[in-house]
Write an enzyme that holds these catalytic residues in place. Structure first.
Site, PDB file in Angstrom:
ATOM      1  N   ALA A 218       1.101  -0.994  -0.008  1.00  0.00           N
ATOM      2  CA  ALA A 218      -0.424  -0.010  -0.251  1.00  0.00           C
ATOM      3  C   ALA A 218       0.985   0.704  -0.114  1.00  0.00           C
ATOM      4  O   ALA A 218       1.160   1.549   1.020  1.00  0.00           O
ATOM      5  CB  ALA A 218      -0.717  -0.204   1.179  1.00  0.00           C
ATOM      6  N   MET A 219       1.409   1.427  -1.294  1.00  0.00           N
ATOM      7  CA  MET A 219       2.969   2.691  -1.107  1.00  0.00           C
ATOM      8  C   MET A 219       1.780   4.159  -1.470  1.00  0.00           C
ATOM      9  O   MET A 219       1.879   5.132  -0.403  1.00  0.00           O
ATOM     10  CB  MET A 219       3.536   2.626  -2.407  1.00  0.00           C
ATOM     11  CG  MET A 219       4.060   1.509  -2.651  1.00  0.00           C
ATOM     12  SD  MET A 219       4.787   0.865  -1.537  1.00  0.00           S
ATOM     13  CE  MET A 219       6.121   2.788  -1.387  1.00  0.00           C
TER      14      MET A 219
ATOM     15  N   ASN B  29      -3.387   4.552 -15.251  1.00  0.00           N
ATOM     16  CA  ASN B  29      -3.488   3.722 -13.808  1.00  0.00           C
ATOM     17  C   ASN B  29      -5.030   3.978 -13.504  1.00  0.00           C
ATOM     18  O   ASN B  29      -5.496   4.659 -12.680  1.00  0.00           O
ATOM     19  CB  ASN B  29      -2.724   4.144 -12.860  1.00  0.00           C
ATOM     20  CG  ASN B  29      -2.888   3.730 -11.683  1.00  0.00           C
ATOM     21  OD1 ASN B  29      -3.788   2.561 -11.348  1.00  0.00           O
ATOM     22  ND2 ASN B  29      -1.555   4.443 -10.777  1.00  0.00           N
TER      23      ASN B  29
ATOM     24  N   CYS C  32      -5.349   0.903  -9.495  1.00  0.00           N
ATOM     25  CA  CYS C  32      -4.337   1.104  -7.978  1.00  0.00           C
ATOM     26  C   CYS C  32      -4.971   0.843  -6.967  1.00  0.00           C
ATOM     27  O   CYS C  32      -6.717   1.457  -7.013  1.00  0.00           O
ATOM     28  CB  CYS C  32      -4.095   2.587  -7.612  1.00  0.00           C
ATOM     29  SG  CYS C  32      -2.861   2.422  -5.911  1.00  0.00           S
TER      30      CYS C  32
ATOM     31  N   LYS D 149      -4.329   0.273 -18.053  1.00  0.00           N
ATOM     32  CA  LYS D 149      -3.989  -0.874 -16.601  1.00  0.00           C
ATOM     33  C   LYS D 149      -5.293  -1.092 -15.679  1.00  0.00           C
ATOM     34  O   LYS D 149      -6.230  -0.124 -15.505  1.00  0.00           O
ATOM     35  CB  LYS D 149      -2.692  -0.852 -15.962  1.00  0.00           C
ATOM     36  CG  LYS D 149      -2.714  -1.966 -14.879  1.00  0.00           C
ATOM     37  CD  LYS D 149      -1.032  -1.623 -14.219  1.00  0.00           C
ATOM     38  CE  LYS D 149      -0.830  -3.091 -13.763  1.00  0.00           C
ATOM     39  NZ  LYS D 149       0.254  -2.722 -12.849  1.00  0.00           N
TER      40      LYS D 149
ATOM     41  N   THR E 257      -2.780  -5.248  -8.731  1.00  0.00           N
ATOM     42  CA  THR E 257      -2.663  -6.296  -8.106  1.00  0.00           C
ATOM     43  C   THR E 257      -4.580  -6.806  -6.803  1.00  0.00           C
ATOM     44  O   THR E 257      -5.181  -5.474  -7.636  1.00  0.00           O
ATOM     45  CB  THR E 257      -2.587  -5.300  -6.477  1.00  0.00           C
ATOM     46  OG1 THR E 257      -2.747  -4.592  -6.550  1.00  0.00           O
ATOM     47  CG2 THR E 257      -0.921  -5.330  -6.845  1.00  0.00           C
TER      48      THR E 257
ATOM     49  N   GLY F 191       2.000 -12.350 -10.965  1.00  0.00           N
ATOM     50  CA  GLY F 191       3.123 -13.267 -10.583  1.00  0.00           C
ATOM     51  C   GLY F 191       3.725 -13.783 -11.287  1.00  0.00           C
ATOM     52  O   GLY F 191       4.211 -14.977 -11.617  1.00  0.00           O
TER      53      GLY F 191
END
Lengths: 300, 266
Positions: A70-71, A122, A125, A160, A188, A239
């Protein structure tokens, strides 16, 4: 080694193995380093309209088979970032600027203000309020934002996508409708870890997104589903740690792959994956065209 | 999923119960833990002050860290006592490597902490240790007696209230560098930069333990990358040979939490 070069989503890539967004893309020097290490293209850390420090720590939880982060979209704003992109572009691979915003106008403003070889939107996120997946989970938003950015720039635009939806194909179709040159899947998976000594959620933001080997089967299915309905290329991410993972992702329908969490093992991963793909094609007597989407043709 | 590591690097936080808190000065305390962590000097751990933040801290011994209260997390740390616990990730990073027979430790402020740990290991290995340590003023001096126990010690203070008056570089003149096989450096960036510049011809024999903004501490997020090579300080450092620091950002600028470029003072 046989050539793996080709055009994917409007970019000419020497190898179809790309540095994923959010990994080491904070500085121009680290982007260049990834390019020098053999990445076919490098995607920056996401940048937006205003500087953000990101979430308080801990920002990562390291698991045996994955990483929860969790940046919080830390970035110096697009104003501070052009110089980093310029340094990155002194390397041998194209630089894709990952950008985020709260809506079409912000996305378009950031895109218009940056010079890069391509953009990656993005819309995925999972841990930033009012940004990323919070808007990117709605197909209408994906289509509008993609269209707005496409109208603002004259370089390829990739989108994305978030896997945290009931059907990722609707998001892919929306991106295609908006004019995207490729989709990138997946970001993610929403995830959380709790410290059993104290009961505190470990991440400073309480929850985050899971990456790494643990999510690969989810990514393979998302890529398989997307490539079944889209005409634009799908870039597979989630992955991938070695060439076998990359081959599997390509068989699911990915024209190229991105690598992120596996960089924990060092920069050699790009070359290792590219060599492995090439040898496998040689052993099997396949071309890249035959490899991409093979799984769907097997069951057709 | 079992806790562990991808690529054999770091593990998830463990519970570090504080055994003892030693007051070193007004703003510096040493926290000793009940369980040692098998670190090598120069390595660090990510210290999670639960509910506040996670910050990198060097080891000052196998079971301890010495902390200067400078920010929110370190101040929160100072509220803790024996019996309280922290989340600890580590040991992380490369650590110093011991080279030669005679070594010089050069430290500024709380930067002396990992050097004292290194000095202990150097003495165990039969090496001759000289320490040159600098502080602002006499009341800031920490770990002096521990370093004195290792060999010759030169102390400087900016105001001359203890030892030689001036910066650490004033003490450098009192050391015969020709006799020294390796210099180990830790302290404020501009102090380290000054020492490196005065010893440029021997930059290949200086190991500097440096500081950048760490977030992930496992070499993936990029927040600590150092220009111009893009060295991931959290994973490939924090100890870096000075010859790799000469022509880049070190001593000139550094990036903050957002990635914005700022001053390297402090």
């Amino acid at each position: 080694m046989r050539s793996l070069s080709g055009n994917v989503g409007g970019l000419d890539l020497q190898i179809p193995v790309i540095l994923a967004a959010g990994i080491l893309g904070t500085t121009g020097a680290s982007l260049r380093r990834a390019a020098l290490a053999g990445a076919g293209a490098v995607v920056t850390k996401s940048v937006g309209l205003l500087p953000r420090d990101g979430h308080p720590g801990p920002t990562v939880v390291v698991l045996e088979d994955g990483l929860i982060n969790a940046m919080g979209l830390p970035n110096p704003s697009f104003r501070g970032f052009q110089e980093e992109i310029d340094v990155g572009r002194t390397g041998p691979a194209p630089v894709v600027a990952s950008i985020f915003g709260s809506g079409s106008e912000e996305f378009a403003e950031v895109a218009r203000s940056l010079k890069a070889d391509a953009f990656e939107l993005n819309l995925s996120c999972p841990h930033a309020e009012g940004l990323g997946a919070e808007i990117g989970c709605q197909p209408d938003n994906v289509e509008q934002i993609t269209r707005a950015v496409k109208r603002s720039v004259d370089v390829p635009v990739w989108v994305k996508l978030t896997p945290n939806v009931s059907d990722i194909r609707a998001l892919g179709l929306a991106a295609q409708e908006g004019g995207a040159d490729a989709v990138v899947a997946i970001n993610t998976l929403r995830a959380m870890a709790i410290d059993i000594q104290s009961g505190y959620p470990i991440l400073g933001n309480s929850f985050g997104g899971l990456s790494g080997p643990a999510i690969k089967p989810v990514a393979v299915k998302a890529v398989y589903d997307l490539s079944g309905v889209l005409e634009i290329p799908v870039i597979g991410v989630g992955g991938i740690s070695d060439w076998q993972d990359a081959v599997e992702m390509m068989m699911a329908g990915a024209s190229a792959v991105q690598v992120g969490t596996a960089l924990m093992g060092g920069y050699g991963v790009f070359q290792e994956i590219a060599r492995g793909i090439a040898s496998h094609l040689d052993r099997k007597g396949w071309t890249m065209e035959e490899l991409v989407g093979l799984a769907r043709r097997r069951v057709a | 999923m079992r806790e562990g590591a991808i690529g054999g690097t770091a593990a998830r936080a463990t519970d570090g119960v504080i055994k003892e808190v030693i007051v070193e000065s007004d703003a510096v305390r040493t926290f000793c833990f009940q369980e040692p962590h098998s670190p090598w000097p120069g390595q660090y751990m990510m210290v999670w002050v639960r509910g506040v933040d996670e910050i990198p801290m060097s080891f000052s011994g196998p079971d301890r860290m010495t902390v200067h209260a400078v920010g929110e997390a370190t101040r929160a740390l100072f509220d803790l006592q024996a019996g309280d616990a922290l989340g600890l990730r580590g040991p992380l990073g490369n650590g110093f490597s011991l080279v030669g027979e005679k070594i010089l430790l050069v430290g500024g402020g709380v930067g002396v902490a990992p050097l004292a740990f290194l000095g202990d290991e150097a003495r165990k290995a039969g090496m001759e240790v000289t320490s040159l340590i600098g502080f602002r003023t006499a009341s800031d001096v920490v770990l002096k007696s521990r370093l004195e126990g290792l060999g010759e010690l030169i102390l400087t203070t900016d105001d001359g209230s203890a030892g030689v008056k001036g910066f650490v570089s004033a003490g450098l003149a009192k050391v015969d560098l020709e006799e020294v096989d390796q210099i180990y450096l830790c302290g404020p960036e501009l102090m380290m930069w000054d020492v490196i510049n005065r010893c440029r011809s021997r930059a290949d024999r200086i190991q500097a333990c440096i500081n950048r903004y760490f977030k992930c501490a496992v070499g993936v997020c990029g927040s600590c990358c150092l220009d111009p090579e893009g060295i991931r300080v959290c994973a490939e450092g924090p100890v870096i040979t000075a010859e790799r620091l000469l022509e880049g950002e070190f001593g000139r600028y550094r990036r903050g939490p957002s990635g914005s470029i700022g001053s390297c003072q402090g």
